[in-house]
Design a protein around this motif. Structure first.
Motif, short mmCIF file in Angstrom:
data_model
loop_
_atom_site.label_atom_id
_atom_site.label_comp_id
_atom_site.label_asym_id
_atom_site.label_seq_id
_atom_site.Cartn_x
_atom_site.Cartn_y
_atom_site.Cartn_z
N ASP A 6 64.93 96.82 87.98
CA ASP A 6 64.00 97.36 87.01
C ASP A 6 64.40 98.81 86.71
OD1 ASP A 6 63.11 98.96 89.18
OD2 ASP A 6 61.49 97.58 89.65
N ASP A 7 63.72 99.42 85.76
CA ASP A 7 64.09 100.78 85.34
C ASP A 7 63.99 101.78 86.50
OD1 ASP A 7 64.62 99.91 82.79
OD2 ASP A 7 62.67 100.52 81.98
N GLU A 8 62.98 101.64 87.32
CA GLU A 8 62.79 102.56 88.45
C GLU A 8 63.95 102.46 89.44
OE1 GLU A 8 59.65 103.12 92.09
OE2 GLU A 8 58.86 102.45 90.17
N THR A 9 64.36 101.23 89.73
CA THR A 9 65.47 101.03 90.67
C THR A 9 66.77 101.56 90.08
OG1 THR A 9 64.37 99.09 91.59
CG2 THR A 9 66.73 99.32 92.04
N ARG A 10 67.00 101.31 88.79
CA ARG A 10 68.21 101.83 88.15
C ARG A 10 68.23 103.35 88.19
NH1 ARG A 10 67.86 97.13 85.02
NH2 ARG A 10 66.43 97.96 83.49
N ALA A 11 67.11 103.98 87.94
CA ALA A 11 67.05 105.45 87.99
C ALA A 11 67.30 105.96 89.41
CB ALA A 11 65.69 105.93 87.48
N ALA A 12 66.74 105.28 90.39
CA ALA A 12 66.94 105.67 91.79
C ALA A 12 68.40 105.50 92.18
CB ALA A 12 66.03 104.87 92.70
N LEU A 13 69.04 104.45 91.69
CA LEU A 13 70.44 104.23 92.01
C LEU A 13 71.32 105.29 91.35
CD1 LEU A 13 72.48 102.56 93.52
CD2 LEU A 13 72.58 101.01 91.57
N THR A 14 70.99 105.69 90.14
CA THR A 14 71.72 106.77 89.48
C THR A 14 71.61 108.05 90.29
OG1 THR A 14 71.43 105.80 87.29
CG2 THR A 14 71.87 108.16 87.37
N ALA A 15 70.40 108.37 90.75
CA ALA A 15 70.20 109.56 91.58
C ALA A 15 70.97 109.46 92.90
CB ALA A 15 68.71 109.77 91.84
N GLU A 25 69.28 96.11 97.18
CA GLU A 25 70.14 96.12 98.38
C GLU A 25 71.21 97.20 98.27
OE1 GLU A 25 70.06 91.43 99.71
OE2 GLU A 25 71.33 92.02 98.01
N ILE A 26 71.76 97.35 97.08
CA ILE A 26 72.79 98.37 96.86
C ILE A 26 72.19 99.76 97.01
CG2 ILE A 26 74.34 99.35 95.12
CD1 ILE A 26 74.74 96.38 94.15
N LEU A 27 71.01 99.95 96.45
CA LEU A 27 70.32 101.24 96.58
C LEU A 27 70.06 101.57 98.05
CD1 LEU A 27 68.88 103.74 95.49
CD2 LEU A 27 66.85 102.29 95.12
N ALA A 28 69.56 100.60 98.80
CA ALA A 28 69.28 100.83 100.22
C ALA A 28 70.56 101.21 100.97
CB ALA A 28 68.64 99.59 100.83
N ALA A 29 71.67 100.55 100.64
CA ALA A 29 72.94 100.87 101.29
C ALA A 29 73.40 102.28 100.92
CB ALA A 29 74.00 99.84 100.91
N ALA A 30 73.26 102.64 99.65
CA ALA A 30 73.67 103.98 99.22
C ALA A 30 72.86 105.04 99.94
CB ALA A 30 73.51 104.13 97.71
N LEU A 31 71.57 104.86 100.00
CA LEU A 31 70.72 105.84 100.67
C LEU A 31 71.04 105.94 102.16
CD1 LEU A 31 67.34 105.08 98.85
CD2 LEU A 31 68.87 107.05 98.49
N ALA A 32 71.31 104.82 102.78
CA ALA A 32 71.66 104.84 104.21
C ALA A 32 73.01 105.52 104.43
CB ALA A 32 71.69 103.42 104.76
N ARG A 33 73.96 105.23 103.56
CA ARG A 33 75.31 105.76 103.76
C ARG A 33 75.41 107.25 103.45
NH1 ARG A 33 79.09 101.53 100.83
NH2 ARG A 33 80.46 103.35 100.87
N ILE A 34 74.52 107.80 102.68
CA ILE A 34 74.52 109.24 102.43
C ILE A 34 74.39 110.00 103.75
CG2 ILE A 34 73.17 111.14 101.42
CD1 ILE A 34 72.72 109.29 98.98
N GLY A 35 73.74 109.38 104.72
CA GLY A 35 73.56 110.01 106.02
C GLY A 35 74.76 109.91 106.95
N ASN A 36 75.78 109.17 106.56
CA ASN A 36 76.98 109.04 107.40
C ASN A 36 77.75 110.35 107.47
OD1 ASN A 36 76.55 106.33 107.91
ND2 ASN A 36 78.03 105.60 106.39
N ASP A 37 78.46 110.54 108.58
CA ASP A 37 79.40 111.65 108.64
C ASP A 37 80.66 111.23 107.88
OD1 ASP A 37 81.52 110.55 110.58
OD2 ASP A 37 79.68 110.36 111.78
N GLU A 38 81.52 112.17 107.60
CA GLU A 38 82.71 111.92 106.77
C GLU A 38 83.59 110.81 107.35
OE1 GLU A 38 85.04 112.67 103.38
OE2 GLU A 38 83.22 113.77 103.88
N GLU A 39 83.86 110.87 108.63
CA GLU A 39 84.75 109.89 109.26
C GLU A 39 84.17 108.47 109.18
OE1 GLU A 39 86.66 108.91 113.63
OE2 GLU A 39 85.92 110.92 113.24
#
Length: 169
Positions: free
Chosen positions: A96-105, A129-143
């Motif tokens: 939906d539009d909200e999810t697309r906007a959140a994924l863009t952010a 699912e992709i949004l949840a993965a992106a948000l989780a992976r932002i917290g990863n360290d570089e390695e």
């Protein structure tokens, strides 16, 4: 002629060009070409998998350079753009539009954090699912994130190699 025989018989330059559409890391394509002839499709896939695992981070970045942001439509009529659109099509239609906007952010936050596009094996996944993965992976360290990205690129390359093999005749 069997498809693996076609792969084995293609001129190296032609196969390398075709493989760049599969994975934009030239070292990967060169490794797949160099390991010919393959006795079977499974052997070709195993060699491609090993070649992807051997990529340096700089080579992974080259592979990333051909991928659009998740949720953005790949432009052009190249084989690679068509595959990208196909891989993201189910996910794009599920949001939906909200999810697309959140994924863009999330895409922008990820790029600010790591300096490259967020890459995920999108086939069969929803935007949520992709949004949840992106948000989780932002917290990863570089390695950790580099290892995840290399793994995602490998999975995409193997899926696309399957498609390339299916198209050979």
């Amino acid at each position: 002629m069997d498809r693996i025989d076609v792969l084995n018989s293609l001129p190296a330059e032609k196969l390398e060009a075709d493989l760049l559409a599969v994975c934009a890391a030239p070292a990967w394509g060169r490794a797949v070409v160099a390991r010919r002839p393959y006795p079977s499709r499974a052997a070709a896939m195993a060699a491609a998998d090993a070649a992807a695992r051997d990529l340096s981070w700089d080579e992974v970045l080259l592979g990333l350079s051909a991928h659009p942001r998740i949720g953005e439509r790949a432009q052009g009529d190249s084989k690679e753009a068509a595959w990208s659109r196909r891989e993201q099509s189910a996910a794009a239609s599920s949001a939906d539009d909200e999810t697309r906007a959140a994924l863009t952010a999330a895409n922008h936050a990820y790029e600010d954090r790591f300096g490259h596009v967020f890459l995920i094996f999108a086939s069969g996944r929803t935007q949520e699912e992709i949004l949840a993965a992106a948000l989780a992976r932002i917290g990863n360290d570089e390695e950790t994130e580099r290892a995840v990205v290399a793994g995602e690129l490998r999975k995409i390359a193997l899926l696309r190699l399957e498609r390339l093999l299916d198209a050979l005749d």
